[in-house]
Motif scaffolding. Sequence first.
Motif, PDB file in Angstrom:
ATOM      1  N   PHE A 109       4.255   4.824  -2.973  1.00  0.00           N
ATOM      2  CA  PHE A 109       3.958   3.543  -2.327  1.00  0.00           C
ATOM      3  C   PHE A 109       2.795   3.705  -1.347  1.00  0.00           C
ATOM      4  O   PHE A 109       2.773   3.114  -0.272  1.00  0.00           O
ATOM      5  CB  PHE A 109       5.191   3.001  -1.601  1.00  0.00           C
ATOM      6  CG  PHE A 109       6.151   2.251  -2.486  1.00  0.00           C
ATOM      7  CD1 PHE A 109       6.375   0.886  -2.317  1.00  0.00           C
ATOM      8  CD2 PHE A 109       6.865   2.913  -3.492  1.00  0.00           C
ATOM      9  CE1 PHE A 109       7.258   0.200  -3.134  1.00  0.00           C
ATOM     10  CE2 PHE A 109       7.759   2.221  -4.307  1.00  0.00           C
ATOM     11  CZ  PHE A 109       7.956   0.868  -4.133  1.00  0.00           C
ATOM     12  N   ASN A 110       1.808   4.499  -1.730  1.00  0.00           N
ATOM     13  CA  ASN A 110       0.705   4.834  -0.832  1.00  0.00           C
ATOM     14  C   ASN A 110      -0.631   4.642  -1.555  1.00  0.00           C
ATOM     15  O   ASN A 110      -1.127   5.562  -2.215  1.00  0.00           O
ATOM     16  CB  ASN A 110       0.843   6.285  -0.357  1.00  0.00           C
ATOM     17  CG  ASN A 110      -0.171   6.647   0.714  1.00  0.00           C
ATOM     18  OD1 ASN A 110      -1.181   5.982   0.889  1.00  0.00           O
ATOM     19  ND2 ASN A 110       0.094   7.729   1.436  1.00  0.00           N
TER      20      ASN A 110
ATOM     21  N   SER B  53       9.725  10.763   1.451  1.00  0.00           N
ATOM     22  CA  SER B  53       9.432   9.357   1.754  1.00  0.00           C
ATOM     23  C   SER B  53       9.218   8.533   0.495  1.00  0.00           C
ATOM     24  O   SER B  53       8.809   7.381   0.572  1.00  0.00           O
ATOM     25  CB  SER B  53       8.181   9.253   2.640  1.00  0.00           C
ATOM     26  OG  SER B  53       7.045   9.789   1.983  1.00  0.00           O
TER      27      SER B  53
ATOM     28  N   LYS C  90       9.919   6.275  -2.838  1.00  0.00           N
ATOM     29  CA  LYS C  90      10.791   5.140  -3.158  1.00  0.00           C
ATOM     30  C   LYS C  90      10.766   4.923  -4.672  1.00  0.00           C
ATOM     31  O   LYS C  90       9.725   5.074  -5.313  1.00  0.00           O
ATOM     32  CB  LYS C  90      10.310   3.869  -2.453  1.00  0.00           C
ATOM     33  CG  LYS C  90      10.242   3.985  -0.925  1.00  0.00           C
ATOM     34  CD  LYS C  90      11.627   4.018  -0.283  1.00  0.00           C
ATOM     35  CE  LYS C  90      11.536   4.001   1.231  1.00  0.00           C
ATOM     36  NZ  LYS C  90      12.876   3.956   1.879  1.00  0.00           N
TER      37      LYS C  90
ATOM     38  N   VAL D  28       8.914   2.825   4.219  1.00  0.00           N
ATOM     39  CA  VAL D  28       8.164   1.800   3.502  1.00  0.00           C
ATOM     40  C   VAL D  28       8.833   0.451   3.748  1.00  0.00           C
ATOM     41  O   VAL D  28       9.946   0.203   3.270  1.00  0.00           O
ATOM     42  CB  VAL D  28       8.096   2.083   1.990  1.00  0.00           C
ATOM     43  CG1 VAL D  28       7.313   0.972   1.275  1.00  0.00           C
ATOM     44  CG2 VAL D  28       7.450   3.443   1.726  1.00  0.00           C
TER      45      VAL D  28
ATOM     46  N   GLN E 206       9.206  -3.278   2.947  1.00  0.00           N
ATOM     47  CA  GLN E 206       8.969  -4.045   1.726  1.00  0.00           C
ATOM     48  C   GLN E 206       9.275  -5.518   1.981  1.00  0.00           C
ATOM     49  O   GLN E 206      10.310  -5.849   2.556  1.00  0.00           O
ATOM     50  CB  GLN E 206       9.849  -3.509   0.598  1.00  0.00           C
ATOM     51  CG  GLN E 206       9.593  -2.037   0.303  1.00  0.00           C
ATOM     52  CD  GLN E 206      10.699  -1.379  -0.503  1.00  0.00           C
ATOM     53  OE1 GLN E 206      11.249  -1.978  -1.428  1.00  0.00           O
ATOM     54  NE2 GLN E 206      11.028  -0.150  -0.151  1.00  0.00           N
TER      55      GLN E 206
ATOM     56  N   PHE F 282       3.985  -4.431   0.809  1.00  0.00           N
ATOM     57  CA  PHE F 282       4.675  -3.247   1.321  1.00  0.00           C
ATOM     58  C   PHE F 282       3.731  -2.489   2.235  1.00  0.00           C
ATOM     59  O   PHE F 282       2.510  -2.614   2.153  1.00  0.00           O
ATOM     60  CB  PHE F 282       5.197  -2.353   0.187  1.00  0.00           C
ATOM     61  CG  PHE F 282       4.129  -1.814  -0.730  1.00  0.00           C
ATOM     62  CD1 PHE F 282       3.434  -0.652  -0.420  1.00  0.00           C
ATOM     63  CD2 PHE F 282       3.841  -2.456  -1.926  1.00  0.00           C
ATOM     64  CE1 PHE F 282       2.457  -0.151  -1.267  1.00  0.00           C
ATOM     65  CE2 PHE F 282       2.858  -1.968  -2.785  1.00  0.00           C
ATOM     66  CZ  PHE F 282       2.166  -0.805  -2.447  1.00  0.00           C
ATOM     67  N   ASP F 283       4.318  -1.689   3.098  1.00  0.00           N
ATOM     68  CA  ASP F 283       3.532  -0.977   4.105  1.00  0.00           C
ATOM     69  C   ASP F 283       4.244   0.330   4.418  1.00  0.00           C
ATOM     70  O   ASP F 283       5.395   0.331   4.852  1.00  0.00           O
ATOM     71  CB  ASP F 283       3.406  -1.833   5.367  1.00  0.00           C
ATOM     72  CG  ASP F 283       2.559  -1.172   6.448  1.00  0.00           C
ATOM     73  OD1 ASP F 283       1.753  -0.286   6.109  1.00  0.00           O
ATOM     74  OD2 ASP F 283       2.706  -1.548   7.625  1.00  0.00           O
ATOM     75  N   LYS F 284       3.564   1.448   4.184  1.00  0.00           N
ATOM     76  CA  LYS F 284       4.141   2.758   4.481  1.00  0.00           C
ATOM     77  C   LYS F 284       3.698   3.192   5.869  1.00  0.00           C
ATOM     78  O   LYS F 284       2.494   3.304   6.141  1.00  0.00           O
ATOM     79  CB  LYS F 284       3.700   3.782   3.432  1.00  0.00           C
ATOM     80  CG  LYS F 284       4.479   5.088   3.489  1.00  0.00           C
ATOM     81  CD  LYS F 284       4.246   5.929   2.242  1.00  0.00           C
ATOM     82  CE  LYS F 284       5.259   7.047   2.153  1.00  0.00           C
ATOM     83  NZ  LYS F 284       5.132   7.826   0.888  1.00  0.00           N
TER      84      LYS F 284
ATOM     85  N   ASN G 278      13.916  -2.239   3.232  1.00  0.00           N
ATOM     86  CA  ASN G 278      13.330  -0.975   2.773  1.00  0.00           C
ATOM     87  C   ASN G 278      13.773  -0.612   1.358  1.00  0.00           C
ATOM     88  O   ASN G 278      13.647   0.528   0.930  1.00  0.00           O
ATOM     89  CB  ASN G 278      13.645   0.162   3.748  1.00  0.00           C
ATOM     90  CG  ASN G 278      15.135   0.426   3.884  1.00  0.00           C
ATOM     91  OD1 ASN G 278      15.956  -0.263   3.290  1.00  0.00           O
ATOM     92  ND2 ASN G 278      15.483   1.425   4.678  1.00  0.00           N
TER      93      ASN G 278
END
Length: 725
Positions: free
Chosen positions: A106-107, A545, A547, A644, A646, A666-668, A711
């Motif tokens: 998720f990056n 980390s 997902k 993360v 979401q 989404f934001d990590k 999350n």
Amino acid sequence: MKFVLYSLVMVFSCLSALGQSTETARESQIDSLIALMTLEEKVAMCHAQSKFSSPGVPRLGIPEIWMSDGPHGVRAEINWDNWGYAGWTNDSITAFPALTALASTFNPELSAAYGVAVGEEARYRKKDILLGPGVNIYRTPLNGRNFEYMGEDPYLASQMVVPYIQGVQQNGVAACVKHYALNNQELWRGHINVHVSDRALHEIYLPAFKAAVVEGEAWSIMGAYNQFRGQHCCHNELLLNDILKTDWGFDGVVVTDWGGAHDTKQAAEYGLDIEMGTWTNGLTASKALAYDNYFLASPFLNQIKAGDLSEDLVDDKVRRILRLMYRTNMDATKPLGRVNNAEHHAVARQVGTEGIVLLKNEGDFFPIDPNQKLKIAVIGENATRQMTLGGGSSELKAQFEISPLQGLRERYREAEIVHSMGYASGAPAYGRALPSPYDADSLKAAALAVAKDADVVLFFGGLNKNHYQDCEGGDRLQYGLPFGQDELLHELAAVNANLGLVLISGNAVAMPWLPKVKGVMQGWYLGSMAGYALADVISGDVNPSGKMPFSIPKQLKDNAAHSFGEMSYPGDSIDQYYKEDILVGYRWHDTKKVTPQYAFGYGLSYTDFAVSAIKTDRTKYRLTDEITVSYAVTNTGKTTGAEVVQVYVGKPKSKVNRAKKELKGFDKITVEAGQSATGSLTIPVSDLAYYDEKSSDWKVESGSYVLYIGNASDQIQREIKVQIK
């Protein structure tokens, strides 16, 4: 003529240096070149001359185009006219983690670094087109090629594919996004005729391709093997001419999957530009020296000469091919590339560590302290098996591959580590499953003896890259673990309860043994640095980390595609109907209230997080607005980690059928132990549109919407209602 071409190239380079309109100059230059070509030379550029190259025009100094399989690394050199490896000694590369692992980070920033690194290796190897990335949607856990794709959600795949493409192409290498479209199974892939609604097509199966083209500005795209509404996807009027080249404005090259062309007239008129691999059944048998007989070769030439096809068709194809060349092998400013360097190894290792997903951690089984004098029983063939081999076209010749066992032994210097295979499969072989050379009962007995006296048992299981596993050319035959692993896990738990499992796979598996194991990690196929990445997370040197980029159903019938029976998956070998429509993955689980084993977006950490102060900038929006969601993430544990956040959006009381909620942002965020960090993300209101089949356009409904912030798709901390006018 060579002097003319040289002069044109120099003019183009000078214009580039002066910052003038290079695009206008390039297009003028392309037109000039086309005017110098014979019809035979133009047609020749539209089909292969070898297994992985298409011809240029030597008379005019126009080079060949060289392609290579990807997307996890640059494949070893293949012979000119057959599928054997050429046996070079200088074509070993860095193997990067499979795209399921990349998606689970998720990056997007890490995806960009991945793209840059694999693009540098392709440029060093003098490849002009890298055949990847893949963004077909994860529809069924039996699809043998899911490991090459970016999960079940079109938004996640879109966000991750764009920086990958941009990273690759900054090296003067064209990314070739595949397989366009609806190639969501390997069984009968060469002919199965897919029936899917326009809504599902545009909302689920096309968004990542559209993002790749419109936002990522991909220079090439690969057609799929299957048919869609009665036309093969490699020459499909709706997919290629209407949607890709007209609606999305794609100005690049459409390449067939190898052997994906079936008709000269359709190939000429319905959007195909370069035909590769005709008379091959994927990766094995082929008709030697057949290139002049390809559909876009002599038959194409003869139909143009006879007046049955317009020469404008070949001119458009050549124009696109030359445009790609000016971006790649005819770009005087392209970099030199690099291969097998420390920076690439570091990227591969980071993608691996960020992609590993911690699914279960009862009693804090993980991390396992590397400084204790433990006896660790490492059980499983996957602890030592090379996973860069096999799998079909993404098979790699890695300079090295650190196995999980090697990674653990180098990190756990104080521990006594004993390995026992426990189970075994056969060697990789494309198109067939080879039997194991070992006695299964003996392997099991040895593993149980080792596990009985150990302090900790680590089982490395899952799938591999063999046929009927995670492999091109065939789907899985079962949802459970193969090679007797389910039974072995039950027996291991009976002799030693301190049991943890690392799944090496690109697909979901049934977990009947889940209550009997203390810890579970989804370890993916992690390439050259696999063992180091796994040891980093198992030891706690890196806090997991990752997902899940797809849902893990408890049983196969809980998956949407399988719930509708044979005609939904796999079809009757002729036709197939996507009866679940838009309810793919978590959309199905949420909307139909079918509880998954593990949900999309789920993943544990070695620390704890609290997401708070969740709010929107306001509650009423218009179509041109953006919704801003802000939040705070507090690390309430003792270890630095990343969470993360979401954001999903749903439309209650919609006038059309909808999923309960859909991922829209989404934001990590990395947070130090005991600290808090704030973040925000924006969602354009236009992103809340559905595809209206009556008007063949996107529409945003007015009314009340619900934002779900959490999350994981099944772990929502807050719901916020907003109004759209």
